[in-house]
Design an enzyme around this catalytic site. Structure first.
Site, PDB file in Angstrom:
ATOM      1  N   HIS A 234       0.828  -1.204   0.000  1.00  0.00           N
ATOM      2  CA  HIS A 234       0.000   0.000   0.000  1.00  0.00           C
ATOM      3  C   HIS A 234       0.867   1.261   0.000  1.00  0.00           C
ATOM      4  O   HIS A 234       0.443   2.306  -0.490  1.00  0.00           O
ATOM      5  CB  HIS A 234      -0.922   0.026   1.222  1.00  0.00           C
ATOM      6  N   ASP A 307      -4.574  -6.098  -7.860  1.00  0.00           N
ATOM      7  CA  ASP A 307      -4.808  -5.510  -6.551  1.00  0.00           C
ATOM      8  C   ASP A 307      -5.179  -4.049  -6.804  1.00  0.00           C
ATOM      9  O   ASP A 307      -5.145  -3.570  -7.943  1.00  0.00           O
ATOM     10  CB  ASP A 307      -3.567  -5.642  -5.676  1.00  0.00           C
TER      11      ASP A 307
END
Length: 551
Positions: A234, A307
């Site tokens: 992230h 993702d």
């Protein structure tokens, strides 16, 4: 021309969308969308594809986030970009009635727009990654790993699927297929079933099968493996520096199991593995990994999702439009959470018009998406009923199922002098993570809660990631300084004990959800005999995979 405009309602024939004709010729309600009759999903998907515009085809590749809590707030996105789905987050969700209305409204608008229903997805792994504000919370995957029981995995996924389906959610970005062998992994950890590839494969497949049986699309993640990283994708790009042989031995087996079980969808990770592809690109943008390994070597022909494309792990070297194009060229079929949908959609449309992405390549992805929607019955699905959802979501039966999994997962790793179970009538000082819930459970079973460790027979300290937390370590030290036996209940990863010497008792629950805290109290009290076994090794200790004490 959209499918809906092309297939106009005609009472003389079979209606393909949201209305049907009664025997008297009157229009009557029908399922939202009924695809052209075909002998298999492939034929039906091809018929639908033939009548889609370029913009509608490209739209099927995208799964953006939602704005707000009502379908009206996303109406313009649907009409402008024809997305293949949406992903729900807590900001979009309030209660059962609102979620049902949101799901029904979004599907109605999608069918009105293009005739194709949407994937409505969510990250509901259970445990720490749970987005729903309603419903039952099961422990994390590592707790399931500690049970060693595929039935526990099946129970978790069956209950989750029942609740999601009742809310109109037809896709879950779970289960995690990563093998967690790095104790310092900042993003996977207890989201993994454990460090043994065979155990992860078995439990991941059990969950995926149960999701599919419950009418929910499962997504095995994160290929080629995120279990041996010390960077969160992230916030950065993890580099996994291991040989191909090491990867094949540890990370690959669960994904082979997923492919062999014909799982609906596999998610690609934002990780860089130079021994698999030395281009410098994350796996998400790597034709060598997505097409070369997953498609060609492993033979996977299901849907491949990226993702989230708003994560820093994939945004370091290209702009957001180029990232979307490169993901398609790599072999992805669904582009999750583009940070700028308009830019990404336009970039892919332009790439097709310019020939950079061939129409054949685009059609491959759209066909996979449509086939999956047909196979999972999205075209036949009626609107979900809020009354039925209220009965299903968070039911007593589901609560019992979650408690059973939690009870069977608790792992006793230290019990010096037989400090556990507590003797009848003992006084207990409970502090730290989960102290309120654990204390209330113990008090309800007849134990006295002491005001200080010095006044107690035993001190119970709850931790959650204490290895890097001086305050949590301090609570343990303070309890030890009082001169009473100290029992730690580790509710995050089980590695805390490596930096907590001299403990009399140590329990791992692998989760901080309510049922896990209740299970810890039940084990401490002797109401439940601990049966969990370590699903990982604990570096710096003598504790290893498979360890676990009992009474």
């Amino acid at each position: 021309m959209s499918l809906r405009r092309l297939l106009a309602p005609l009472c003389a024939g079979t209606l393909l969308l949201t209305t049907a004709c009664s025997e008297g010729g009157e229009v009557a309600p029908a399922p939202r969308a009924d695809p052209p009759a075909a002998s298999d999903p492939g034929e039906g998907a091809a018929e639908i594809l033939a009548d889609m515009s370029l913009e509608e085809k490209v739209g099927q590749l995208f799964v953006p986030t939602l704005t707000g809590t009502t379908p009206e707030e996303s109406a313009e996105v649907i009409s402008a970009y024809h997305p293949g789905g949406f992903i729900y987050f807590p900001d979009n969700l309030q209660d059962t009635e609102q979620i049902v209305a949101l799901s029904n409204g979004l599907q109605d608008r999608a069918v009105d727009d293009s005739g194709v229903p949407m994937f409505l997805g969510i990250d509901q792994e259970q445990g720490m990654v749970s987005r729903l504000p309603v419903g039952e919370r099961f422990p994390d995957a590592m707790a399931v790993g500690a049970t060693r029981d595929p039935d526990a995995a099946t129970s978790l996924a069956s209950v989750t699927a029942a609740e999601l389906s009742a809310l109109g959610i037809n896709l879950d970005y779970a289960p995690v297929a990563d093998v967690n062998i790095n104790a310092d992994n900042p993003v996977i950890g207890i989201r993994s079933f454990g460090s043994d590839p065979a155990l992860v494969s078995e439990l991941m497949t059990a969950e995926a099968d149960a999701f599919e049986a419950g009418g929910v699309v499962p997504v095995a993640k994160h290929f080629p493996g995120h279990g041996d990283t010390d960077v969160d994708s992230h916030t950065g790009l993890p580099v996994i520096d291991k040989t191909r042989a090491e990867w094949e031995e540890v990370d690959l087996p669960p994904f082979v199991a997923a492919v062999e079980s014909d799982i609906d969808m596999i998610m690609i990770a934002h990780v860089f593995m130079p021994e698999l592809d030395d281009s410098g690109e994350p796996a998400t943008l790597s034709p060598g990994i997505v097409t070369g390994i997953l498609r060609e070597e492993l033979g996977y022909d299901g849907v491949v999702s990226t993702d989230a494309l708003n994560m820093e792990g994939v945004r370091q070297t290209h702009d957001d439009g180029e990232i979307a194009v490169m993901a398609v060229l790599a072999g992805a079929d669904q582009l999750l959470m583009p940070p700028d949908l308009a830019t990404a959609h336009a970039a892919v449309v332009s790439a097709v018009e310019e020939g950079r992405i061939t129409e054949e390549r685009l059609d491959e992805s759209v066909l996979r998406v449509l086939r999956l929607k047909l196979r999972r019955g999205l075209f036949d699905a009626a609107p979900v009923d809020p009354g039925e959802a209220a009965e299903v979501v968070g039911s007593a039966e589901h609560k019992d199922a979650a408690q059973q999994v939690a009870d069977s997962s608790v792992t006793l790793l230290r019990n010096e002098g037989g400090v556990l179970p507590l003797r009848e009538g003992a006084s207990v000082r409970v502090v730290g993570s989960g102290s309120e819930e654990i204390g209330a459970e113990l008090e309800g079973m007849g134990f006295t809660l002491a005001a200080s460790a010095a006044d107690a027979d035993v001190a119970v300290v709850g931790t959650n990631g204490a290895r890097g937390d001086a305050e949590q370590k301090g609570l343990v030290t303070q309890a030890q300084d009082a001169g009473v036996p100290v029992v730690v209940v580790a509710q995050g990863n089980p590695y805390d004990i490596s930096e907590l010497p001299g403990l009399d008792g140590y329990l791992a629950t692998y989760s901080s959800v309510d049922v896990s805290r209740a299970a810890a109290a039940r084990v401490i009290a002797g109401e439940v005999n601990p049966s969990g076994r370590l699903p990982v090794d604990i570096p710096g200790t003598d504790l290893a995979f498979g360890d676990g004490l009992t009474y």
